[in-house]
Every structure is written in structure tokens, then in C-alpha cells.
Motif scaffolding. Sequence first.
Motif, PDB file in Angstrom:
ATOM      1  N   HIS A   1       0.830  -1.215   0.000  1.00 35.76           N
ATOM      2  CA  HIS A   1       0.000   0.000   0.000  1.00 35.76           C
ATOM      3  C   HIS A   1       0.863   1.264   0.000  1.00 35.76           C
ATOM      4  N   LEU A   2       2.163   1.107   0.294  1.00 37.65           N
ATOM      5  CA  LEU A   2       3.091   2.244   0.241  1.00 37.65           C
ATOM      6  C   LEU A   2       3.834   2.319  -1.092  1.00 37.65           C
ATOM      7  N   MET A   3       3.632   1.339  -1.959  1.00 42.28           N
ATOM      8  CA  MET A   3       4.380   1.237  -3.215  1.00 42.28           C
ATOM      9  C   MET A   3       3.457   1.445  -4.419  1.00 42.28           C
ATOM     10  N   SER A   4       2.768   2.564  -4.440  1.00 42.46           N
ATOM     11  CA  SER A   4       1.882   2.866  -5.565  1.00 42.46           C
ATOM     12  C   SER A   4       2.162   4.279  -6.074  1.00 42.46           C
ATOM     13  N   ARG A   5       1.688   4.553  -7.270  1.00 43.57           N
ATOM     14  CA  ARG A   5       1.852   5.894  -7.852  1.00 43.57           C
ATOM     15  C   ARG A   5       1.236   6.942  -6.931  1.00 43.57           C
ATOM     16  N   GLU A   6       0.065   6.654  -6.371  1.00 42.15           N
ATOM     17  CA  GLU A   6      -0.614   7.622  -5.504  1.00 42.15           C
ATOM     18  C   GLU A   6       0.157   7.844  -4.207  1.00 42.15           C
TER      19      GLU A   6
ATOM     20  N   ASP B   1      14.847  -4.432 -16.471  1.00 35.14           N
ATOM     21  CA  ASP B   1      14.375  -4.702 -17.824  1.00 35.14           C
ATOM     22  C   ASP B   1      13.185  -3.785 -18.087  1.00 35.14           C
ATOM     23  N   THR B   2      13.283  -2.921 -19.082  1.00 38.70           N
ATOM     24  CA  THR B   2      12.212  -1.952 -19.348  1.00 38.70           C
ATOM     25  C   THR B   2      10.926  -2.617 -19.846  1.00 38.70           C
ATOM     26  N   GLY B   3      11.024  -3.859 -20.294  1.00 38.16           N
ATOM     27  CA  GLY B   3       9.831  -4.571 -20.730  1.00 38.16           C
ATOM     28  C   GLY B   3       9.109  -5.281 -19.597  1.00 38.16           C
ATOM     29  N   ALA B   4       9.707  -5.313 -18.426  1.00 38.66           N
ATOM     30  CA  ALA B   4       9.103  -6.014 -17.285  1.00 38.66           C
ATOM     31  C   ALA B   4       8.346  -5.034 -16.403  1.00 38.66           C
ATOM     32  N   GLY B   5       7.444  -5.555 -15.600  1.00 40.58           N
ATOM     33  CA  GLY B   5       6.743  -4.758 -14.602  1.00 40.58           C
ATOM     34  C   GLY B   5       5.692  -3.847 -15.179  1.00 40.58           C
ATOM     35  N   THR B   6       5.066  -3.098 -14.292  1.00 37.91           N
ATOM     36  CA  THR B   6       4.008  -2.159 -14.654  1.00 37.91           C
ATOM     37  C   THR B   6       3.997  -1.026 -13.637  1.00 37.91           C
ATOM     38  N   VAL B   7       3.306   0.056 -13.945  1.00 41.81           N
ATOM     39  CA  VAL B   7       3.119   1.126 -12.965  1.00 41.81           C
ATOM     40  C   VAL B   7       2.098   0.624 -11.947  1.00 41.81           C
ATOM     41  N   LEU B   8       2.495   0.602 -10.688  1.00 35.14           N
ATOM     42  CA  LEU B   8       1.626   0.138  -9.608  1.00 35.14           C
ATOM     43  C   LEU B   8       0.728   1.280  -9.150  1.00 35.14           C
ATOM     44  N   THR B   9      -0.546   1.015  -8.990  1.00 29.04           N
ATOM     45  CA  THR B   9      -1.502   2.036  -8.537  1.00 29.04           C
ATOM     46  C   THR B   9      -2.289   1.487  -7.363  1.00 29.04           C
ATOM     47  N   ASP B  10      -3.042   2.356  -6.703  1.00 27.83           N
ATOM     48  CA  ASP B  10      -3.911   1.894  -5.620  1.00 27.83           C
ATOM     49  C   ASP B  10      -4.961   0.920  -6.144  1.00 27.83           C
ATOM     50  N   ASP B  11      -5.386   1.107  -7.386  1.00 27.84           N
ATOM     51  CA  ASP B  11      -6.417   0.242  -7.970  1.00 27.84           C
ATOM     52  C   ASP B  11      -5.854  -1.038  -8.579  1.00 27.84           C
TER      53      ASP B  11
END
Length: 192
Positions: free
Chosen positions: A55-60, A155-165
Amino acid sequence: AAQHGGGNRLGRFFDLDPTAFNLTIGDGRWFVNQASSRYDAVILDAFVGDSVATHLMSRESFAAIARLLRPDGVLVINTFVDFDSPRDFLGASLAKTLRAVFPSVRIHGARGANMLFVASPRAELAMVHEPDFSRVHPDAIADVRRAFATLWEPDTGAGTVLTDDFNPAEFHDAANRERFRRRLALAMRTGS
């Protein structure tokens, strides 16, 4: 911030004098959301067992922390990721999420899988002066020097932007947690 319990443990286990600064022990997200002070640095070193507090690791969450930083301030996150593994969803996602909020992000490696993510509203984040290693414990000096000297890029192809939703970090990171636990248990058993 008001000082709450835990002062005796901080001095005993971390050689830290909690009377030297204002200390709040509580939920970081709640504190950030209600805070109005500006800070030079925010240190995020929060775990639930051996997993990050997602919950502390999101864009928001990072945007709320950015609001509290002075223009030259930094957010430093200590966490365990393994950029050598193509399965490291968390590390790649943290980098992408931080870069969605902060103009400058650096990732320093320490002790294999222990990484320090440093983010700032400052466009060109750079070390102001060489660190003073004189107070670092001799058993840790090589790791600390390596952490300051080594920059990592996921790796720039891995992962995603993490959000609260949408924050599937715990799901994707389960295999890495298991691997880190196994490595730690084996190291403890062999004494290395």
C-alpha cells in the motif's frame, strides 16, 4: 510529528537516539496523507514479514510523498529485488512507478538482492559529496561501498506502474520471496 513508543528498542538495537529528532511510529500512508511539513528526505523501509508494504508502493503513495519533499529532497526506498532474474516484477514495477512521479530515479545495489531506490523531484539527481564510510561496521563496508558505486536498471519490458487500484506486486513477487527466504535460511545454516 509526535514521539510514540519504541524509543528504547531504537537505541538498543539501532544505536539511535530518538530524542534527537521527531519520531512517529505508525502507518506511513496515513502519516503522509495528513502531513503538511516539507522534508529533505523520506526513508521508506517498510516490510510486512519479508514482503514490502504494497500500500506504500503505488503511484498515488509516491505522489503524496513527493508533495512533502523539498525541491532537492529525496525518497529512499530499501527493498529486496533481483534484477538478474527475469521474474523480478517488483523491481521493474517500482522503477516504472517511481519514474511516473519523479523526474530522477537512481537504483543502487547492495548485498545481492538488497536495493536502494532513490527518487527526487530534482531533475538531475547526483551525489553531492562522497559518503563518509568511517562509521560503517567493518563487516558491512564492502557491501556499502558496492551499493554506492553500483547503479542498476531493470528490464524496461518487465513490470508495470503500480496504482492503488492495480497493484499485483505480492502475487508476482511470491516466487522471489521464496527464493530469498531459502537463500537466507541456507546462509544461516552454513554461517556465511
